[in-house]
Design a protein around this motif. Structure first.
Motif, PDB file in Angstrom:
ATOM      1  N   PHE A   5       1.039  -1.312  -0.207  1.00 41.54           N
ATOM      2  CA  PHE A   5      -0.112  -0.157  -0.049  1.00 41.54           C
ATOM      3  C   PHE A   5       1.103   1.435  -0.061  1.00 41.54           C
ATOM      4  O   PHE A   5       1.707   1.421   0.975  1.00 41.54           O
ATOM      5  N   SER A   7       1.256   5.030   0.827  1.00 40.55           N
ATOM      6  CA  SER A   7       0.603   6.172   1.419  1.00 40.55           C
ATOM      7  C   SER A   7       1.331   7.339   1.045  1.00 40.55           C
ATOM      8  O   SER A   7       2.433   7.589   0.994  1.00 40.55           O
ATOM      9  N   LEU A  51      -5.927  -0.964   2.785  1.00 39.82           N
ATOM     10  CA  LEU A  51      -5.040  -1.251   3.902  1.00 39.82           C
ATOM     11  C   LEU A  51      -5.239  -2.902   4.235  1.00 39.82           C
ATOM     12  O   LEU A  51      -4.448  -3.430   4.551  1.00 39.82           O
ATOM     13  N   SER A  54      -3.469  -5.289   2.228  1.00 39.97           N
ATOM     14  CA  SER A  54      -2.040  -5.213   1.891  1.00 39.97           C
ATOM     15  C   SER A  54      -1.271  -5.770   3.215  1.00 39.97           C
ATOM     16  O   SER A  54      -1.606  -5.707   4.388  1.00 39.97           O
ATOM     17  N   PHE A  57       3.410  -1.447   4.169  1.00 43.63           N
ATOM     18  CA  PHE A  57       2.847  -0.062   4.114  1.00 43.63           C
ATOM     19  C   PHE A  57       3.935   0.721   3.725  1.00 43.63           C
ATOM     20  O   PHE A  57       4.877   0.889   4.456  1.00 43.63           O
ATOM     21  N   GLU A  74      -4.251   7.110   7.553  1.00 41.39           N
ATOM     22  CA  GLU A  74      -3.568   5.599   7.079  1.00 41.39           C
ATOM     23  C   GLU A  74      -2.386   5.164   8.080  1.00 41.39           C
ATOM     24  O   GLU A  74      -2.367   3.859   8.217  1.00 41.39           O
ATOM     25  N   ALA A  78      -2.088   1.615   9.836  1.00 36.39           N
ATOM     26  CA  ALA A  78      -1.150   0.641   9.198  1.00 36.39           C
ATOM     27  C   ALA A  78      -0.463   0.262  10.831  1.00 36.39           C
ATOM     28  O   ALA A  78      -0.154  -0.998  10.806  1.00 36.39           O
ATOM     29  N   MET A  87       0.942  -6.476   9.082  1.00 38.70           N
ATOM     30  CA  MET A  87       1.432  -5.418   8.254  1.00 38.70           C
ATOM     31  C   MET A  87       3.028  -5.016   8.719  1.00 38.70           C
ATOM     32  O   MET A  87       3.164  -4.970   9.770  1.00 38.70           O
ATOM     33  N   ILE A  89       5.797  -1.851   8.047  1.00 31.88           N
ATOM     34  CA  ILE A  89       5.726  -0.489   7.579  1.00 31.88           C
ATOM     35  C   ILE A  89       7.289  -0.141   7.321  1.00 31.88           C
ATOM     36  O   ILE A  89       8.196  -0.587   7.527  1.00 31.88           O
TER      37      ILE A  89
END
Ligand code: URA
Length: 330
Positions: A5, A7, A51, A54, A57, A74, A78, A87, A89
């Motif tokens: 994803f 952002s 989100l 996914s 992130f 977002e 996340a 997820m 990041i």
């Protein structure tokens, strides 16, 4: 299946789109607004869907994204998903924005204008499986068309070439085959009987074994360029003469210059001689060499494997080693 994803703020949309395109070209699945929003779908619902589906992130950090309410929302989602283990990041700094304390905890990448390189580093950092080394390199359609036109010109010249006696028995010249953006460039010896009939390289018996080797390392012959040191078939399957190789050299050199491959794989001792004239195949097979700024990997010829079992085993071993060596460098 991984999905990234992306952002980003509205102001950063062009950079975000560029990075998304590079990630997709490298084989990654990407979710990015507005492209991934379904027709008629509510914006917020679409973001939530993006989100929740996914696994990664990618946060484009900039002065503008740090002020965007959407991006903040977002990030919060996340982080929540990350806590649930759903997820991962990865922040990427686009400019000298102040990075909030919370986001300073993450390993960060920075963007220096090279989105292709950044995409590679993102995928590596996220541990996402990317295409193998030998997948054709990302390239604009215009550039592909330019190279393709150059290759077509060489093919047209080879088709009517009379620079050496090989043209006398020729049914079809076999200039080569493969994508204009190939990173791997295989150079065999000379077309076989079936190749001479069809105009395609390595479709004779040696080609069948080459296909088996490709299959063994998950390489697709459509991803690499295949050609020979001479473009016309010497009759009776004899070795090409030095004068014939010399007469044909300009075609090969122009193909290499146009495609600019990262790695040239020579098949057989005659092909090896065109690149590393002093090397002996028995001593150098399977080992990468650097010559004039290019990597050359010498291999035995697949036809040799058809006559002697030990060459077959060596080729199998060398192909496996080559695949490992290349993928460690992608
Ligand atoms: N076919 C080719 O195109 N090249 C070889 O070297 C052998 C068969």
């Amino acid at each position: 299946m991984s999905q990234i994803f992306i952002s980003h703020s509205t102001q950063d949309a062009p950079v975000a789109q560029e990075i998304a395109a590079r990630l997709s070209e490298a084989g990654a699945q990407v979710w990015i607004a507005p492209n991934s929003i379904r027709p008629g779908e509510d914006f917020l619902a679409a973001i939530e869907r993006g989100l929740s589906t996914s696994t990664h992130f990618l946060l484009l950090l900039s002065e503008s994204s740090m002020q965007s309410n959407w991006v903040r929302m977002e990030i919060n989602t996340a982080i929540k998903l990350e806590r649930e283990g759903a997820m991962q990041i990865m922040p990427v700094t686009l400019d000298a924005a102040d990075v909030p304390l919370l986001l300073q905890l993450y390993q960060r990448l920075s963007y220096n204008g090279d989105s292709g390189l950044l995409a590679d580093r993102i995928l590596e950092a996220l541990g996402i499986d990317v295409r193998p080394f030998w997948a054709p390199r990302p390239m604009e359609d215009e550039e592909k068309a330019r190279i393709q036109a150059g290759l077509a010109e060489i093919a047209a010249e080879a088709a009517v070439c009379v620079l050496c006696p090989l043209h006398q028995e020729r049914h079809m010249a076999v200039p080569g085959d493969g994508p204009p953006n190939a990173r791997l460039f295989f150079v065999g010896e000379a077309p076989g009987p079936e190749d001479d009939r069809t105009g395609a390289p390595f479709v004779s018996t040696a080609g069948e074994f080459l296909d088996e080797l490709f299959e063994m390392i998950d390489m697709d012959r459509r991803d690499v360029y295949l050609t020979n040191i001479v473009k016309c078939r010497p009759n009776e399957n004899r070795d090409p003469k030095r004068s014939e190789v010399k007469a044909c050299a300009d075609y090969l050199n122009r193909q290499i210059e146009l495609i600019n491959p990262d790695v040239i794989v020579t098949l057989g001792r005659h092909s090896l001689k065109s690149f590393l004239p002093k090397a002996r195949i028995s001593e150098v097979h399977g080992q990468p060499h650097e010559e004039n700024g290019r990597i050359i990997i010498p291999m035995y010829h697949p036809a040799a494997a058809l006559y002697q079992h030990r060459y077959r085993n060596m080729l199998i071993k060398d192909f496996l080693t080559m695949a490992q060596w290349l993928n460690a460098r992608r």
